[in-house]
Design a protein around this motif. Sequence first.
Motif: not given
Length: 144
Positions: A119-129
């Motif tokens: 999650i941390a490596d492949r997604l932007t903060p917006a995508e994580q949300r």
Amino acid sequence: MDAGQEPQGVAEELQLAIGLLVRHIRMASAGSGVSLSRTSVLKRLDRDGPTTVTELAQAEMIRPQSLNATVSGLLTAGYVERTAHPTDGRRKVIALTERGRRFVRERKEAGHGRLADLIADRLTPAEQRVVAQAVPLLRRLAES
């Protein structure tokens, strides 16, 4: 994936994505020597607490006869224990032992760590949300 995509297409993409994520999690905790069905039972006992084989089979969506073999293996390995039901002497309650709790904790840490890294490596903060917002919906699908 298009927001207007039909449920069939969403289901197909979701199944593929979940399968790949499960593979990542399995790789992170491989080598335990405990089958997936046994691991699933241990995780459920950890999450839901002690229960009977019948209730556990319903929760796992399998027949009690099938679950008996799984529970027997877990008993032999020392991951669970069987005690008398508090109100019905004909039934037994299955609960995690300390060894079972330790196994689940270690397995969770390995799987959660791998998934958190992805999650941390492949997604932007917006995508994580977005993923965080989708989790309750996915849980509702899985538990219905």
